[in-house]
Scaffold this motif. Structure first.
Motif, PDB file in Angstrom:
ATOM      1  N   ASP A  39      47.646  29.114  42.514  1.00  0.00           N
ATOM      2  CA  ASP A  39      46.810  29.693  41.949  1.00  0.00           C
ATOM      3  C   ASP A  39      47.601  30.602  40.713  1.00  0.00           C
ATOM      4  OD1 ASP A  39      44.122  29.420  43.645  1.00  0.00           O
ATOM      5  OD2 ASP A  39      45.877  29.960  44.958  1.00  0.00           O
ATOM      6  N   ILE A  40      47.036  30.605  39.630  1.00  0.00           N
ATOM      7  CA  ILE A  40      47.776  31.529  38.617  1.00  0.00           C
ATOM      8  C   ILE A  40      46.869  32.649  38.103  1.00  0.00           C
ATOM      9  CG2 ILE A  40      49.191  29.531  37.843  1.00  0.00           C
ATOM     10  CD1 ILE A  40      47.406  29.145  35.394  1.00  0.00           C
ATOM     11  N   HIS A  41      47.660  33.622  37.763  1.00  0.00           N
ATOM     12  CA  HIS A  41      46.940  34.852  36.817  1.00  0.00           C
ATOM     13  C   HIS A  41      48.069  35.223  36.043  1.00  0.00           C
ATOM     14  CE1 HIS A  41      43.490  35.666  39.282  1.00  0.00           C
ATOM     15  NE2 HIS A  41      44.153  35.210  40.344  1.00  0.00           N
ATOM     16  N   ILE A  48      52.771  34.487  33.460  1.00  0.00           N
ATOM     17  CA  ILE A  48      52.180  33.658  34.245  1.00  0.00           C
ATOM     18  C   ILE A  48      52.755  33.715  35.543  1.00  0.00           C
ATOM     19  CG2 ILE A  48      50.976  31.560  34.797  1.00  0.00           C
ATOM     20  CD1 ILE A  48      50.749  30.826  31.605  1.00  0.00           C
ATOM     21  N   VAL A  49      51.894  34.138  36.492  1.00  0.00           N
ATOM     22  CA  VAL A  49      52.431  34.173  37.977  1.00  0.00           C
ATOM     23  C   VAL A  49      51.616  33.571  38.827  1.00  0.00           C
ATOM     24  CG1 VAL A  49      53.857  36.450  37.661  1.00  0.00           C
ATOM     25  CG2 VAL A  49      51.557  36.497  38.176  1.00  0.00           C
ATOM     26  N   ALA A  50      52.066  33.169  40.136  1.00  0.00           N
ATOM     27  CA  ALA A  50      51.191  32.278  41.220  1.00  0.00           C
ATOM     28  C   ALA A  50      50.866  33.625  42.272  1.00  0.00           C
ATOM     29  CB  ALA A  50      51.953  31.214  41.959  1.00  0.00           C
ATOM     30  N   ILE A  51      49.581  33.732  42.259  1.00  0.00           N
ATOM     31  CA  ILE A  51      48.747  34.498  43.230  1.00  0.00           C
ATOM     32  C   ILE A  51      47.490  34.069  43.180  1.00  0.00           C
ATOM     33  CG2 ILE A  51      48.189  36.419  41.420  1.00  0.00           C
ATOM     34  CD1 ILE A  51      48.684  38.352  43.784  1.00  0.00           C
ATOM     35  N   HIS A  52      46.631  34.057  44.396  1.00  0.00           N
ATOM     36  CA  HIS A  52      45.326  33.605  44.494  1.00  0.00           C
ATOM     37  C   HIS A  52      44.314  34.749  44.092  1.00  0.00           C
ATOM     38  CE1 HIS A  52      41.549  33.014  46.639  1.00  0.00           C
ATOM     39  NE2 HIS A  52      41.775  31.978  46.557  1.00  0.00           N
ATOM     40  N   ASP A  53      44.425  35.989  44.855  1.00  0.00           N
ATOM     41  CA  ASP A  53      43.576  37.035  44.046  1.00  0.00           C
ATOM     42  C   ASP A  53      43.850  37.651  42.663  1.00  0.00           C
ATOM     43  OD1 ASP A  53      43.014  36.514  46.855  1.00  0.00           O
ATOM     44  OD2 ASP A  53      43.638  38.545  47.575  1.00  0.00           O
ATOM     45  N   ASP A  54      42.936  38.385  42.114  1.00  0.00           N
ATOM     46  CA  ASP A  54      43.085  38.923  41.098  1.00  0.00           C
ATOM     47  C   ASP A  54      43.634  40.300  41.404  1.00  0.00           C
ATOM     48  OD1 ASP A  54      40.814  40.453  41.932  1.00  0.00           O
ATOM     49  OD2 ASP A  54      39.631  39.622  39.927  1.00  0.00           O
ATOM     50  N   THR A  55      43.950  40.829  42.537  1.00  0.00           N
ATOM     51  CA  THR A  55      44.584  42.036  43.085  1.00  0.00           C
ATOM     52  C   THR A  55      45.822  41.605  43.902  1.00  0.00           C
ATOM     53  OG1 THR A  55      43.202  42.400  44.904  1.00  0.00           O
ATOM     54  CG2 THR A  55      42.378  43.502  42.682  1.00  0.00           C
ATOM     55  N   ILE A  56      46.657  42.641  44.017  1.00  0.00           N
ATOM     56  CA  ILE A  56      47.758  42.309  44.564  1.00  0.00           C
ATOM     57  C   ILE A  56      47.819  43.070  46.202  1.00  0.00           C
ATOM     58  CG2 ILE A  56      49.435  42.136  42.613  1.00  0.00           C
ATOM     59  CD1 ILE A  56      50.367  44.956  43.183  1.00  0.00           C
ATOM     60  N   GLY A  64      46.309  47.310  43.293  1.00  0.00           N
ATOM     61  CA  GLY A  64      45.866  47.182  41.837  1.00  0.00           C
ATOM     62  C   GLY A  64      45.620  45.725  41.318  1.00  0.00           C
ATOM     63  N   ARG A  65      45.308  45.564  40.013  1.00  0.00           N
ATOM     64  CA  ARG A  65      44.997  44.338  39.483  1.00  0.00           C
ATOM     65  C   ARG A  65      46.487  43.749  38.961  1.00  0.00           C
ATOM     66  NH1 ARG A  65      39.822  42.441  39.294  1.00  0.00           N
ATOM     67  NH2 ARG A  65      38.274  44.039  39.461  1.00  0.00           N
ATOM     68  N   VAL A  66      46.363  42.391  39.129  1.00  0.00           N
ATOM     69  CA  VAL A  66      47.673  41.649  38.553  1.00  0.00           C
ATOM     70  C   VAL A  66      47.699  42.042  36.971  1.00  0.00           C
ATOM     71  CG1 VAL A  66      48.808  39.341  38.107  1.00  0.00           C
ATOM     72  CG2 VAL A  66      47.379  39.727  40.430  1.00  0.00           C
ATOM     73  N   SER A  67      46.527  41.977  36.265  1.00  0.00           N
ATOM     74  CA  SER A  67      46.517  42.160  35.111  1.00  0.00           C
ATOM     75  C   SER A  67      46.913  43.652  34.568  1.00  0.00           C
ATOM     76  CB  SER A  67      45.000  41.953  34.416  1.00  0.00           C
ATOM     77  OG  SER A  67      44.110  42.697  35.085  1.00  0.00           O
ATOM     78  N   GLU A  68      47.034  44.506  35.499  1.00  0.00           N
ATOM     79  CA  GLU A  68      47.079  45.989  35.006  1.00  0.00           C
ATOM     80  C   GLU A  68      48.698  46.298  35.322  1.00  0.00           C
ATOM     81  OE1 GLU A  68      43.087  47.857  36.529  1.00  0.00           O
ATOM     82  OE2 GLU A  68      44.687  47.920  37.957  1.00  0.00           O
ATOM     83  N   HIS A  69      49.580  45.193  35.886  1.00  0.00           N
ATOM     84  CA  HIS A  69      50.993  45.511  36.160  1.00  0.00           C
ATOM     85  C   HIS A  69      51.943  44.759  35.158  1.00  0.00           C
ATOM     86  CE1 HIS A  69      50.748  47.913  40.007  1.00  0.00           C
ATOM     87  NE2 HIS A  69      49.540  47.113  40.272  1.00  0.00           N
ATOM     88  N   ARG A  75      57.651  42.400  40.405  1.00  0.00           N
ATOM     89  CA  ARG A  75      58.714  41.607  41.082  1.00  0.00           C
ATOM     90  C   ARG A  75      59.387  42.451  41.863  1.00  0.00           C
ATOM     91  NH1 ARG A  75      59.897  36.282  40.532  1.00  0.00           N
ATOM     92  NH2 ARG A  75      61.990  35.734  39.861  1.00  0.00           N
ATOM     93  N   ARG A  76      59.328  43.795  42.069  1.00  0.00           N
ATOM     94  CA  ARG A  76      60.003  44.908  42.909  1.00  0.00           C
ATOM     95  C   ARG A  76      59.275  44.769  43.986  1.00  0.00           C
ATOM     96  NH1 ARG A  76      60.919  47.507  37.858  1.00  0.00           N
ATOM     97  NH2 ARG A  76      59.117  48.757  38.219  1.00  0.00           N
ATOM     98  N   LEU A  77      57.971  44.483  44.243  1.00  0.00           N
ATOM     99  CA  LEU A  77      56.977  44.485  45.275  1.00  0.00           C
ATOM    100  C   LEU A  77      57.422  43.143  46.384  1.00  0.00           C
ATOM    101  CD1 LEU A  77      53.724  44.963  43.719  1.00  0.00           C
ATOM    102  CD2 LEU A  77      55.270  46.853  44.847  1.00  0.00           C
TER     103      LEU A  77
END
Length: 261
Positions: A39-41, A48-56, A64-69, A75-77
């Motif tokens: 899945d991509i966001h 463009i990164v792979a993650i299912h949810d729109d939050t982390i 928070g939301r992927v789009s806010e970071h 990458r540090r998480l």
């Protein structure tokens, strides 16, 4: 004789490793999967990164939301937090890193675009950017896109006619061939519960690939192995599953039984 379907690890081998990480994809390939579903966001700075949810929140030690970071922040998480095994420190992967893996291990890649509830074009733009990269890297034969948002797949096919697209669905579609033709789709991606003999008949009549996926409890009363057996017997082209190892074993077992008949 039943088909020999391609096995695709759902978010990698997510039953055993942190979903949508390189660790999960590598493990799925090690277990015998011929490809992966991801899945991509997009991050705030457009990576463009792979993650299912729109939050982390669910899959990392951040919030928070992927789009806010920014990408460097994500990458540090740690995306392996709280999982068994040696996955602490797993990082969120970029689409480019996944393409590198696809090339290195000769895998098929299903990119799901998570835009089912979006009312703007941000996710359409994300799909087009990802498709641009597929074309740039010459991976058209190894990569295909899917979404529950069938309009987004129709639009992607118009902008990128060479990429393959599939229609995700949890319930049976009416007049599958005619419907898929309105979107230009190359495949349907039914849930196990939506795959009926009539679905298969209509899909084959329309020359559509059938890439089906298993469902966890309580959505299905059938075990993962039983669902996999059902999909193999139905003659699907691909099985998308959390447990590639089980699918590989069941595929081999059913082929052996058929060889003895």
């Amino acid at each position: 004789m039943t088909a020999t379907p391609l096995i695709l690890g759902h978010r990698g081998a997510m039953a055993y490793a942190p979903e949508n990480t390189l660790e999960a994809y590598e493990l799925g390939a090690d277990q015998g999967a011929g490809g992966m579903e991801i899945d991509i966001h997009a991050t705030r700075d457009g990576m463009i990164v792979a993650i299912h949810d729109d939050t982390i929140d669910r899959t990392s030690n951040g919030t928070g939301r992927v789009s806010e970071h920014l990408f460097d922040e994500l990458r540090r998480l740690d995306f392996g937090t709280g999982l068994p095994g040696d996955f602490a420190g797993a990082r969120i992967p970029t689409l480019d890193e996944i393409f590198d893996l696809v090339e290195r291990r000769d895998l098929v890649l299903n990119i799901e675009v998570k835009d089912i509830y979006r009312h703007d074009d941000s996710y359409g733009e994300l799909a087009r950017r990802a498709a641009d990269e597929v074309l740039r890297r010459g991976l058209v034969e190894q990569v295909f896109f899917s979404s529950f948002n069938h309009t987004s797949m129709a639009e992607l096919k118009l902008s990128h006619p060479d990429v393959r697209t599939g229609l995700l669905h949890m319930m049976s579609l009416h007049e599958i061939g005619n419907y898929a033709a309105t979107t230009g789709a190359d495949a349907i991606h039914p849930a196990h519960l939506a795959l009926t003999p009539e679905t298969m008949r209509q899909a084959r009549a329309a020359n559509l690939a059938v890439n089906a996926w298993t469902m966890p409890a309580p959505f299905s009363s059938r075990s993962e192995a039983e669902q996999i057996d059902d999909l193999i017997a139905a003659g699907v082209d691909s099985i998308i599953t959390n447990t590639p190892d089980i699918a590989v074993v069941r595929r081999a077992a059913l082929a052996k039984v058929e060889a003895l008949v």
